[in-house]
Design a protein around this motif. Structure first.
Motif, short mmCIF file in Angstrom:
data_model
loop_
_atom_site.label_atom_id
_atom_site.label_comp_id
_atom_site.label_asym_id
_atom_site.label_seq_id
_atom_site.Cartn_x
_atom_site.Cartn_y
_atom_site.Cartn_z
N MET A 174 0.50 -0.82 0.16
CA MET A 174 0.04 0.01 0.21
C MET A 174 0.91 1.38 0.40
SD MET A 174 -2.52 -0.98 -0.34
CE MET A 174 -3.48 0.14 -0.09
N GLU A 175 1.82 1.56 0.48
CA GLU A 175 3.33 2.20 0.16
C GLU A 175 2.98 2.74 -0.82
OE1 GLU A 175 7.46 3.50 1.83
OE2 GLU A 175 6.58 1.95 3.06
N ILE A 176 3.59 1.85 -2.01
CA ILE A 176 4.14 1.65 -3.28
C ILE A 176 3.61 2.24 -3.53
CG2 ILE A 176 4.61 0.55 -5.37
CD1 ILE A 176 6.14 -2.05 -3.14
N ILE A 177 1.49 2.07 -3.98
CA ILE A 177 0.44 1.99 -4.08
C ILE A 177 0.28 3.84 -4.12
CG2 ILE A 177 -2.05 2.08 -4.62
CD1 ILE A 177 -1.88 -0.90 -4.17
N SER A 178 1.05 3.93 -3.29
CA SER A 178 0.62 5.52 -2.79
C SER A 178 1.47 6.59 -3.29
CB SER A 178 0.40 5.81 -0.64
OG SER A 178 1.61 5.59 -0.17
N LEU A 179 2.31 5.67 -3.96
CA LEU A 179 3.68 7.53 -3.81
C LEU A 179 3.22 7.96 -5.17
CD1 LEU A 179 6.70 4.92 -4.01
CD2 LEU A 179 6.07 6.46 -2.11
N LEU A 194 -0.04 0.37 -10.40
CA LEU A 194 -0.03 -0.09 -9.43
C LEU A 194 -1.07 -0.95 -8.33
CD1 LEU A 194 2.08 2.42 -8.08
CD2 LEU A 194 3.14 -0.08 -8.99
N ALA A 195 -2.50 -0.65 -8.28
CA ALA A 195 -3.66 -0.81 -8.04
C ALA A 195 -3.96 -2.37 -8.33
CB ALA A 195 -4.40 0.04 -8.03
N LEU A 196 -4.09 -2.20 -10.12
CA LEU A 196 -4.38 -3.54 -10.18
C LEU A 196 -3.63 -4.35 -10.67
CD1 LEU A 196 -5.95 -2.26 -14.29
CD2 LEU A 196 -7.21 -2.62 -11.63
N LEU A 197 -1.83 -3.58 -10.53
CA LEU A 197 -0.85 -5.36 -10.95
C LEU A 197 -0.69 -6.01 -9.02
CD1 LEU A 197 2.17 -3.04 -12.19
CD2 LEU A 197 1.23 -5.16 -12.88
N PHE A 198 -1.22 -5.81 -8.28
CA PHE A 198 -1.49 -6.08 -6.77
C PHE A 198 -2.42 -6.27 -6.49
CE2 PHE A 198 2.84 -3.78 -6.00
CZ PHE A 198 3.41 -4.42 -5.80
N GLY A 199 -3.55 -6.15 -7.06
CA GLY A 199 -5.07 -6.24 -7.06
C GLY A 199 -5.61 -6.97 -8.10
N ALA A 200 -5.14 -7.34 -8.54
CA ALA A 200 -6.13 -8.60 -9.48
C ALA A 200 -4.98 -9.01 -10.03
CB ALA A 200 -6.44 -7.55 -10.72
N GLY A 201 -3.74 -9.29 -9.68
CA GLY A 201 -2.47 -10.08 -10.33
C GLY A 201 -2.76 -10.57 -11.32
N LEU A 202 -2.72 -8.77 -12.13
CA LEU A 202 -2.28 -8.95 -13.60
C LEU A 202 -1.16 -8.98 -14.02
CD1 LEU A 202 -5.26 -6.58 -15.34
CD2 LEU A 202 -5.32 -8.87 -14.31
N PHE A 292 6.72 0.46 -13.21
CA PHE A 292 6.90 0.03 -11.82
C PHE A 292 8.27 -0.53 -11.21
CE2 PHE A 292 6.86 -4.56 -9.36
CZ PHE A 292 5.94 -3.95 -8.28
N LYS A 293 9.29 -0.39 -10.99
CA LYS A 293 10.65 -0.04 -10.97
C LYS A 293 10.98 0.94 -10.12
CE LYS A 293 14.11 -2.82 -11.91
NZ LYS A 293 14.23 -3.65 -10.77
N HIS A 294 10.42 1.94 -10.83
CA HIS A 294 10.88 3.16 -10.39
C HIS A 294 9.85 3.89 -8.28
CE1 HIS A 294 10.77 8.23 -9.57
NE2 HIS A 294 9.51 8.01 -9.83
N TYR A 295 8.47 3.14 -8.90
CA TYR A 295 7.85 3.29 -7.34
C TYR A 295 8.37 2.35 -6.00
CZ TYR A 295 4.62 6.36 -9.66
OH TYR A 295 4.12 7.68 -10.32
N CYS A 296 8.62 0.65 -6.70
CA CYS A 296 9.75 0.50 -6.26
C CYS A 296 10.43 0.56 -5.05
CB CYS A 296 9.51 -0.81 -6.95
SG CYS A 296 7.83 -1.96 -6.70
N LEU A 297 11.33 0.94 -6.41
CA LEU A 297 13.05 1.24 -5.72
C LEU A 297 12.69 2.36 -4.29
CD1 LEU A 297 14.68 1.48 -8.90
CD2 LEU A 297 15.30 -0.08 -7.28
N THR A 306 10.58 -6.95 -9.95
CA THR A 306 9.45 -6.80 -11.49
C THR A 306 8.09 -6.92 -11.82
OG1 THR A 306 9.70 -8.84 -12.37
CG2 THR A 306 11.43 -8.12 -12.44
N PRO A 307 7.38 -6.55 -12.58
CA PRO A 307 5.28 -5.82 -12.58
C PRO A 307 5.56 -7.30 -11.93
CG PRO A 307 6.58 -4.26 -14.12
CD PRO A 307 7.73 -5.46 -13.72
#
Length: 365
Positions: A174-179, A194-202, A292-297, A306-307
């Motif tokens: 949730m911290e990543i998604i809020s960035l 980010l919400a779809l990647l984590f919330g739907a596993g796409l 994705f890499k930008h926000y995760c870093l 990775t995504p």
């Protein structure tokens, strides 16, 4: 008909390459490119070019002994660099891989070599095995498959992996998604991705191909996505959690204000100075990867995520919450429960290992 192969027609080669081209034309563009590259590599190893008369002749004459030699050849070829580097020279390490100097035995790959990985060689063998099965069924003068696994077993694809998918700590999600800065259109787009990647596993290929009309609601107001022609070769409907739906709703409002129709892409790119100008072009796979890499870093999730890590994280979280494997399989759209288990990144084998309580008393006397 695929144009991946440049065919030089002749009575001897026409049937083989016609069948191969027809076979490739039924594959997705990405698979077609991959298979074509593997086929070219195999023909060059045999001493010819794909699409030529001599290439067809050598394809037909190839035996399992050629396949064994091909595997040895691939095992020494340069490949993707491993994540972890040693202080040694990469080229010398690649040479040392072939034979152990001390015992003269083939050395097992552990994923730290600069040569092609077991998974890569396994994929190439699987592709060539399928091509030969097709040629045999098409009566192209081939009676035995040189890549039949019983004769030439491919290397274990799950051993010596260079870059296994890494899960992201649940507390960081949730911290990543809020960035992203949701005061800007670009930030609202990024948050929805980010919400779809984590919330739907796409998969990222599924994200970038979404259209506005693919976001739908049931009569009970559950938001879901209509996924077209997924990796499982079928359309699918994927529900998403409320927090992901909220992020998606904000983005859809933006897209509607931009006069986007149901058939337009949901996620589009930005250009210009500081990326503030919206375009009508769909976001690319590479663009999503870098986003994705930008926000995760920025969140401290590590350099190797990775995504696909978001997909593994979502699957692992559901399993950790006690959701049955069969239900998670529907969520992940995998072909088997075994694939769900492969994505399960829990470490029960470590955290619950009896070794943690292993101790030895002092010798008495």
């Amino acid at each position: 008909m695929s144009n991946a192969l440049s065919i030089q027609t002749s009575p001897e080669s026409h049937r083989v390459w016609l069948r191969v081209s027809a076979f490739l034309s039924l594959k997705s563009p990405a698979t077609r490119i991959t298979y074509s590259g593997i086929l070219h590599e195999w023909c060059r190893f045999l001493g010819a070019e794909a699409g030529t008369q001599i290439g067809a002749t050598k394809m037909i004459a190839a035996t399992d002994l050629h396949a064994i030699a091909f595997r040895k050849f691939l095992e020494s070829r340069p490949g993707e660099r491993p994540r972890f580097q040693s202080s040694g020279n990469a080229r010398s390490e690649a040479r040392e891989l072939v034979v152990d100097d001390t015992k003269g035995r083939a050395k097992k790959k552990d994923g730290l070599e600069a040569t092609q990985s077991n998974a890569t060689i396994h994929k190439k063998f699987a592709a060539l095995r399928r091509i030969y099965r097709m040629l045999i069924a098409s009566s192209c003068g081939i009676s035995e498959n040189p890549f039949e696994a019983d004769k030439v077993p491919p290397p274990p694809k799950d051993a010596g992996r260079k870059r296994p998918t890494q899960m992201i700590d649940f507390e960081l999600v949730m911290e990543i998604i809020s960035l992203p800065d949701v005061k800007t259109p670009k930030g609202r787009r990024d948050r929805a991705i980010l919400a779809l990647l984590f919330g739907a596993g796409l998969r990222r290929s599924e994200v970038v191909t979404l259209r506005l009309g693919d976001v739908r609601q049931t009569a009970q107001r559950t938001t879901y996505l209509y996924l077209r022609h997924t990796k499982a070769k079928r359309d699918a409907e994927q529900a998403i959690p409320d927090w992901a739906a909220e992020a998606l709703e904000d983005l859809i409002k933006d897209r509607r204000s931009q006069k986007a129709a149901d058939g337009d892409y949901l996620f589009v790119g930005f250009s210009g100075r500081a990326g503030k100008s919206i375009t009508n072009r769909p976001m690319s796979d590479t663009g999503l990867y870098l986003l994705f890499k930008h926000y995760c870093l920025a969140a401290g999730a590590g350099a190797y995520v990775t995504p696909h890590s978001a997909r593994a994280t979502a699957i692992t979280k559901l399993l950790s919450d006690g959701v049955p494997h069969r239900v998670v399989q529907e969520f992940s759209r995998h072909s088997s429960i075994q694939m769900v288990e492969w994505y399960d990144k829990r470490r029960f084998d470590v955290e619950q290992s009896p070794a943690k309580g292993l101790s030895y008393g002092k010798r008495k006397g």
